[in-house]
Design an enzyme around this catalytic site. Structure first.
Site, short mmCIF file in Angstrom:
data_model
loop_
_atom_site.label_atom_id
_atom_site.label_comp_id
_atom_site.label_asym_id
_atom_site.label_seq_id
_atom_site.Cartn_x
_atom_site.Cartn_y
_atom_site.Cartn_z
CD GLU A 41 1.48 5.27 -8.10
OE1 GLU A 41 1.81 4.97 -6.94
OE2 GLU A 41 1.76 4.45 -8.86
CE LYS A 112 0.81 2.86 -3.84
NZ LYS A 112 2.06 3.11 -5.03
CB CYS A 147 -0.01 1.91 -7.94
SG CYS A 147 1.14 1.05 -9.04
#
Length: 266
Positions: A41, A112, A147
């Site tokens: 990431e 995300k 993440c």
């Protein structure tokens, strides 16, 4: 299927342009050794370098897109290029992961959904994505996540409903919560009877030591490979057919009674 997880070290003394060039070379070195390459990431800036997000944000088809498309094409690999701080033409920032085909074509862009930071950092500076993203490869179907998403099992149920058999997690996970990283990666594999390929970063992001320890887990929760703390390339070979075999042998997913609701708009 052969996968290479490139656990990139992000250090403040290396410019973003220099890191792009270096990462392109690392991807290129996997030509002939991997079918799929996975990056962490926000490796251009560092996941905790909040003050760089706006400064280094780029359009979707910006310099990182161009470098990674070229790297995927030259290496002849599927490339999950981790994520970038993306600036939408209308202004908002997103933490956006890019996936390229071996021809260098962008096949998926995932914004995300779960932003980390509570009332600061990414949660304040970036907007939330709204769409689950899966990518069909000849050998398997990838489910894409980033993440902090790893802490939200309902997202992965949604990806399984889209046919996901291999779950990708690109991360900038802090060292102080490394135990959670390993535990959650194995949990997502077991509960979804899927492979998990979780690629973290090394080095220090804006003073936050990174966990490293990228990990590959099979559908029974067995760790097939795990990296150390520093920069390295974690290579693993796995059999995508084991997902269907595991789900047939132990058909727990067929006993699901509750589904996943659509993630809320923010």
């Amino acid at each position: 299927m052969r996968a290479s997880l490139i656990q990139i070290a992000v250090n403040e003394d290396e410019s973003v342009n220099d890191r792009r060039a270096r990462v392109s070379s690392l991807v290129g070195a996997e030509a002939g050794a991997a079918d799929l390459v996975v990056l962490p990431e926000l490796w251009t800036t560092g996941a905790f370098a909040y003050d760089l997000f706006a400064e280094e944000a780029e359009p979707l088809e910006g310099p990182t897109f161009e470098a990674m498309a070229k790297a995927a094409s030259e290496a002849g690999v599927w490339l999950h290029a981790g994520s970038i701080p993306e600036r939408d033409p209308e202004g908002p920032l997103y933490n956006t992961a890019l996936t390229f085909s071996p021809d260098g074509e962008l096949v998926a862009a995932y914004r995300k959904i779960h932003r980390f930071g509570f009332d600061k950092g990414e949660a304040v500076l970036m907007s939330a994505g709204e769409e689950l993203v899966s990518v069909r490869l000849p050998e398997t179907v990838l489910g894409v996540s980033t993440c902090y998403d790893l802490r939200f099992p309902e997202l992965y149920r949604g990806l399984v409903d889209r046919g996901a058999e291999t779950l990708l997690i690109s991360a900038g996970w802090p060292e102080r919560r490394r135990a959670h990283w390993t535990l959650l990666a194995q949990a997502r594999a077991v509960e979804n009877q899927a492979y998990v390929l979780a690629c973290g970063s090394a080095g220090t992001h804006a003073g936050v030591p990174q966990a490293g320890h990228s990990i590959v887990v099979d559908p029974w929760g067995e760790v097939l490979a795990e990296a150390g703390a520093g920069e390295e390339v974690l290579r693993v070979e796995f059999d995508p057919a084991r997902v269907a075999a595991t789900r047939d042998q132990f058909p727990a997913l067929k006993d699901r009674l509750l589904g996943m609701e659509t993630p809320p708009r923010r």
